[in-house]
Scaffold this motif. Structure first.
Motif, PDB file in Angstrom:
ATOM      1  N   ASP B  13     -29.490  28.901 -12.947  1.00 48.22           N
ATOM      2  CA  ASP B  13     -30.347  28.327 -12.160  1.00 48.22           C
ATOM      3  C   ASP B  13     -31.546  27.724 -12.762  1.00 48.22           C
ATOM      4  N   ASP B  14     -32.134  26.622 -12.562  1.00 49.94           N
ATOM      5  CA  ASP B  14     -33.198  25.953 -13.813  1.00 49.94           C
ATOM      6  C   ASP B  14     -34.446  26.786 -13.189  1.00 49.94           C
ATOM      7  N   GLN B  15     -34.798  27.461 -12.395  1.00 49.33           N
ATOM      8  CA  GLN B  15     -36.070  28.218 -12.065  1.00 49.33           C
ATOM      9  C   GLN B  15     -35.859  29.718 -12.446  1.00 49.33           C
ATOM     10  N   MET B  16     -36.617  29.929 -13.677  1.00 46.90           N
ATOM     11  CA  MET B  16     -36.650  31.278 -14.356  1.00 46.90           C
ATOM     12  C   MET B  16     -36.909  32.399 -13.177  1.00 46.90           C
ATOM     13  N   THR B  17     -37.775  31.923 -12.260  1.00 43.13           N
ATOM     14  CA  THR B  17     -38.240  32.881 -11.224  1.00 43.13           C
ATOM     15  C   THR B  17     -37.019  33.138 -10.279  1.00 43.13           C
ATOM     16  N   MET B  18     -36.272  32.301  -9.884  1.00 40.70           N
ATOM     17  CA  MET B  18     -35.051  32.467  -9.168  1.00 40.70           C
ATOM     18  C   MET B  18     -33.970  33.175  -9.906  1.00 40.70           C
ATOM     19  N   ASP B  58     -26.980  27.587  -8.548  1.00 41.62           N
ATOM     20  CA  ASP B  58     -27.878  26.998  -7.851  1.00 41.62           C
ATOM     21  C   ASP B  58     -27.072  25.588  -7.812  1.00 41.62           C
ATOM     22  N   ASN B  60     -29.026  22.089  -7.129  1.00 42.07           N
ATOM     23  CA  ASN B  60     -30.105  21.416  -7.691  1.00 42.07           C
ATOM     24  C   ASN B  60     -30.488  21.859  -9.137  1.00 42.07           C
ATOM     25  N   GLY B  89     -29.689  25.449  -0.128  1.00 46.34           N
ATOM     26  CA  GLY B  89     -31.036  25.349   0.545  1.00 46.34           C
ATOM     27  C   GLY B  89     -30.300  25.456   2.386  1.00 46.34           C
ATOM     28  N   LYS B 110     -30.505  30.510   0.699  1.00 46.45           N
ATOM     29  CA  LYS B 110     -31.769  30.747   0.320  1.00 46.45           C
ATOM     30  C   LYS B 110     -32.796  30.614   1.280  1.00 46.45           C
ATOM     31  N   PRO B 111     -33.800  31.525   1.358  1.00 48.62           N
ATOM     32  CA  PRO B 111     -34.126  32.785   0.750  1.00 48.62           C
ATOM     33  C   PRO B 111     -32.968  33.836   1.552  1.00 48.62           C
TER      34      PRO B 111
END
Lengths: 195, 129
Positions: B13-18, B58, B60, B89, B110-111
Motif C-alpha cells: 500500500d502506498d499509504q504508510m498509515t494504511m 491496495d 491505487n 474502495g 475499505k474501511p
C-alpha cells in the motif's frame, strides 16, 4: 471574471477539481476537513470526515485513513504527485462540553496522518469550541473560514448542514499556501487570520 | 486449520498509515510474519527475493498498481500460487470483476473491520487455528 463553480460536501464526502473557478464548502463541528493540493499540477480537493465509534480506536483510524486515501487518490488520478502535496486542516472543535472530545481525536488523527505520510502541513484552524464554515478554492489554495457562533447543539449532528442557522462572522484568510511552511496564526477576539 | 503465525504476509500500500493499520489488524488475528512494500513494483521485488504465503494489496498505487502486481504474480511460476487479497474502495465494483479475471483469491472493502479481514483470510486458507 467567471463566476465561481460552487460545490458543497457533507460528512463522508470529498471533492477534487482542477477548475480554477471551483470552490468547495463545508460546515464543520467536531469533524475535520483536509484541504489538499498540488500547486504544480494545479489540482486540489477537500474531504470531510469524522472518526466513528471510539474515534481513536482501530476501527475509527481505519475509517479516517480511508477518508484521507480517497482524497489523496483523487488528486493523484488528476495528475498530482504525492511528494508535492500540501494540506491545511480545519475543524475538530469541541462543541459539547463534558462528552468525549471527539473533535480533538479527529484533529490529532489528521495531523498525525500528514506527518506519517510526509505531506507538507500548511497550518489551518483546528480545535476550539466553535463550528466553522470553510470555503476552499482547490486550484489557488485560497481558504476562507467563517466562525459560526450560536447554539452548539445545532452543529453537533452534522448530517444536515444546509439547514443550520447561526450567527456568522466573516473571516477572510489571505493564503498563499506555502509548501512546508506553517503560517503564523493570530487570534483577535473571535477572528482568526492566517498569514 | 493453518496457524496464523505460519502465514507469512506482504502488505502492499502506498499509504504508510494504511499499512500500519492492516499490520495492527493482522497482529490481532495472530499473523505476525509481516513485510511491507509502498507500491506494486517494490512488492514484486520483495516477493521475487522471498516469496510469501499471502499478499494483501491496495489497488491505487504508483509505479505498479494492485492489478499489475496481481498479474505479475500469477504469470511468474514460482509465485503463481501465492494467495492474493485485494483492498478496494466501495466504488470499485469493476475492479473486483477484473481482479477475479486475473485470479484474485478474495477482496476486502475499505474501511474494513478486523473481523472482516479474518473472515476473508479464512475463506482463502480455511478456518484459522
Amino acid at each position: 471574471m467567471l463566476a465561481d463553480e460552487k460545490h458543497h460536501i457533507v460528512q463522508g464526502e470529498y471533492f477534487v477539481s482542477e477548475d480554477p473557478r471551483a470552490v468547495v464548502s463545508t460546515i464543520l463541528g467536531s469533524c475535520v476537513a483536509a484541504c489538499m493540493r498540488d500547486p504544480v499540477a494545479g489540482v486540489g480537493g477537500m474531504n470531510h470526515f469524522l472518526l466513528p465509534g471510539e474515534g481513536a480506536g482501530q476501527e475509527g483510524l481505519r475509517y479516517g485513513a480511508y477518508a484521507m486515501e480517497l482524497l489523496v487518490n483523487g488528486l493523484l488520478q488528476r495528475g498530482a504527485r504525492r511528494e508535492r502535496l500540501e494540506a491545511k486542516l480545519f475543524g475538530g472543535g469541541r462543541l459539547l462540553k463534558g462528552l468525549t472530545d471527539i473533535g480533538l481525536q479527529n484533529a490529532e488523527f489528521a495531523e498525525r496522518f500528514l506527518q506519517d505520510e510526509g505531506i507538507a502541513y500548511g497550518g489551518g484552524s483546528l480545535r476550539g469550541d466553535h463550528a466553522r464554515r470553510i470555503q476552499f478554492w482547490p486550484v489557488s489554495g485560497r481558504v476562507r473560514q467563517q466562525k459560526l457562533v450560536g447554539d452548539a447543539t445545532a452543529f453537533a449532528a452534522e448530517s444536515r448542514p444546509r439547514e443550520r442557522r447561526a450567527a456568522q462572522e466573516d473571516i477572510e484568510l489571505f493564503d498563499d499556501f506555502g509548501a512546508g511552511r506553517r503560517p503564523a496564526a493570530r487570534e483577535t477576539g473571535n477572528d482568526l487570520e492566517l498569514f | 486449520m493453518p496457524a496464523p503465525a505460519s502465514i507469512s504476509t506482504l502488505i502492499v500500500d502506498d499509504q504508510m498509515t494504511m499499512r500500519a493499520l492492516v499490520r495492527a489488524a493482522l497482529n490481532q488475528i495472530g499473523i505476525t510474519e509481516i513485510r511491507e512494500a509502498p507500491d506494486g513494483e517494490a512488492g514484486l521485488r520483495s516477493l521475487v527475493s522471498s516469496p510469501a504465503n499471502l499478499v494483501i494489496s491496495d489497488y491505487n498505487m504508483p509505479k505498479l498498481d494492485g492489478l499489475g502486481l496481481l498479474r505479475a504474480v500469477r504469470s511468474y511460476a514460482p509465485l503463481k500460487n501465492t494467495a492474493f487479497i485485494m483492498l478496494t474502495g466501495r466504488a470499485d465494483i469493476d475492479l473486483v470483476a477484473r481482479a477475479r479475471q486475473f485470479g484474485v483469491n478474495n477482496y476486502l472493502v475499505k474501511p474494513f473491520t478486523t473481523q472482516t479481514l479474518k473472515q476473508k483470510i479464512s475463506e482463502v486458507f480455511g478456518p484459522l487455528g
